[in-house]
Design a protein around this motif. Structure first.
Motif, PDB file in Angstrom:
ATOM      1  N   PHE A   9      -6.774  18.533 -64.030  1.00 26.51           N
ATOM      2  CA  PHE A   9      -8.173  18.734 -63.630  1.00 26.51           C
ATOM      3  C   PHE A   9      -8.611  17.680 -62.610  1.00 26.51           C
ATOM      4  O   PHE A   9      -9.403  17.976 -61.706  1.00 26.51           O
ATOM      5  CB  PHE A   9      -9.101  18.752 -64.847  1.00 26.51           C
ATOM      6  N   ALA A  10      -8.079  16.455 -62.741  1.00 32.37           N
ATOM      7  CA  ALA A  10      -8.380  15.416 -61.748  1.00 32.37           C
ATOM      8  C   ALA A  10      -7.864  15.872 -60.375  1.00 32.37           C
ATOM      9  O   ALA A  10      -8.532  15.671 -59.343  1.00 32.37           O
ATOM     10  CB  ALA A  10      -7.746  14.087 -62.158  1.00 32.37           C
ATOM     11  N   LYS A  11      -6.694  16.508 -60.374  1.00 34.80           N
ATOM     12  CA  LYS A  11      -6.126  17.011 -59.104  1.00 34.80           C
ATOM     13  C   LYS A  11      -6.988  18.136 -58.541  1.00 34.80           C
ATOM     14  O   LYS A  11      -7.172  18.244 -57.323  1.00 34.80           O
ATOM     15  CB  LYS A  11      -4.696  17.508 -59.328  1.00 34.80           C
ATOM     16  N   MET A  12      -7.533  18.962 -59.416  1.00 33.08           N
ATOM     17  CA  MET A  12      -8.410  20.053 -58.955  1.00 33.08           C
ATOM     18  C   MET A  12      -9.697  19.475 -58.357  1.00 33.08           C
ATOM     19  O   MET A  12     -10.169  19.947 -57.320  1.00 33.08           O
ATOM     20  CB  MET A  12      -8.727  20.988 -60.125  1.00 33.08           C
ATOM     21  N   ILE A  13     -10.248  18.459 -58.998  1.00 39.19           N
ATOM     22  CA  ILE A  13     -11.479  17.828 -58.493  1.00 39.19           C
ATOM     23  C   ILE A  13     -11.220  17.232 -57.103  1.00 39.19           C
ATOM     24  O   ILE A  13     -12.050  17.339 -56.203  1.00 39.19           O
ATOM     25  CB  ILE A  13     -11.968  16.731 -59.481  1.00 39.19           C
ATOM     26  N   ARG A  14     -10.041  16.655 -56.919  1.00 37.89           N
ATOM     27  CA  ARG A  14      -9.716  16.046 -55.616  1.00 37.89           C
ATOM     28  C   ARG A  14      -9.286  17.091 -54.582  1.00 37.89           C
ATOM     29  O   ARG A  14      -9.014  16.757 -53.433  1.00 37.89           O
ATOM     30  CB  ARG A  14      -8.583  15.020 -55.782  1.00 37.89           C
ATOM     31  N   GLY A  15      -9.175  18.352 -55.008  1.00 39.40           N
ATOM     32  CA  GLY A  15      -8.789  19.426 -54.084  1.00 39.40           C
ATOM     33  C   GLY A  15      -7.298  19.445 -53.784  1.00 39.40           C
ATOM     34  O   GLY A  15      -6.866  20.053 -52.800  1.00 39.40           O
ATOM     35  N   MET A  29     -18.030  20.905 -62.250  1.00 37.17           N
ATOM     36  CA  MET A  29     -17.616  22.199 -61.711  1.00 37.17           C
ATOM     37  C   MET A  29     -17.104  23.093 -62.831  1.00 37.17           C
ATOM     38  O   MET A  29     -16.729  22.624 -63.907  1.00 37.17           O
ATOM     39  CB  MET A  29     -16.587  22.034 -60.602  1.00 37.17           C
ATOM     40  N   ALA A  30     -17.131  24.401 -62.554  1.00 37.29           N
ATOM     41  CA  ALA A  30     -16.669  25.387 -63.523  1.00 37.29           C
ATOM     42  C   ALA A  30     -15.686  26.305 -62.822  1.00 37.29           C
ATOM     43  O   ALA A  30     -15.895  26.696 -61.665  1.00 37.29           O
ATOM     44  CB  ALA A  30     -17.844  26.182 -64.066  1.00 37.29           C
ATOM     45  N   PHE A  31     -14.598  26.640 -63.523  1.00 34.85           N
ATOM     46  CA  PHE A  31     -13.556  27.479 -62.920  1.00 34.85           C
ATOM     47  C   PHE A  31     -12.894  28.315 -64.013  1.00 34.85           C
ATOM     48  O   PHE A  31     -12.981  27.990 -65.209  1.00 34.85           O
ATOM     49  CB  PHE A  31     -12.514  26.625 -62.184  1.00 34.85           C
TER      50      PHE A  31
END
Ligand code: AMP
Length: 126
Positions: A9-15, A29-31
């Motif tokens: 999730f940290a990787k998702m937040i950083r894109g 964020m929500a996914f």
């Protein structure tokens, strides 16, 4: 346990890895969950480095907490959810109901019909 900056999730937040987003604000964020248990299965997460719901409740700022619940409310609204849903926050490898597998606080928001993944989970719990 120290927060792992390389959790998924940290990787998702950083894109760094793709995210199927439903809603996002400055603090949260929500996914869509990659392995849905129900026809609607979304994860709501803060953008800050909190390992679980208790860590978030104890240590997140007022702005982060407000941003998180704003994200939750707008996500539910966007999905047309106003009743008949469940929320679940697993915390820890030995959590009694369902174990936490990603150590970044996330709230599961589920609605609709059970999927095959849910049936597998129930079989595992038994
Ligand atoms: P938990 O057992 O509460 O830690 O659940 C973690 C959830 O994260 C599971 O439901 C996974 O399917 C979900 N998940 C793991 N990786 C991803 C990803 N890349 N995108 C979306 N959801 C994910």
């Amino acid at each position: 346990m120290k927060y792992d900056e390389n959790n998924v999730f940290a990787k998702m937040i950083r894109g760094e890895i793709p995210t199927n987003k439903v809603y996002e604000n400055d603090h949260a964020m929500a996914f869509y969950d990659i392995n849905p248990m129900f026809s609607t299965h979304v994860l709501v997460i803060p953008k800050g480095p909190y390992q679980n719901i208790l860590d978030f409740a104890q240590n997140a700022s007022t702005d982060e907490q407000t941003g998180f619940w704003d994200c939750f409310a707008k996500t539910a609204d966007k999905l047309g959810i106003d009743c008949n849903f469940n929320c679940l926050a697993n915390a820890g490898v030995d959590a009694p109901f369902v174990k936490q597998s990603v150590f970044h606080f996330h709230l599961h928001l589920v609605a609709g019909n059970k999927t095959g993944a849910f049936k597998e989970l129930v079989a595992e719990i038994k």
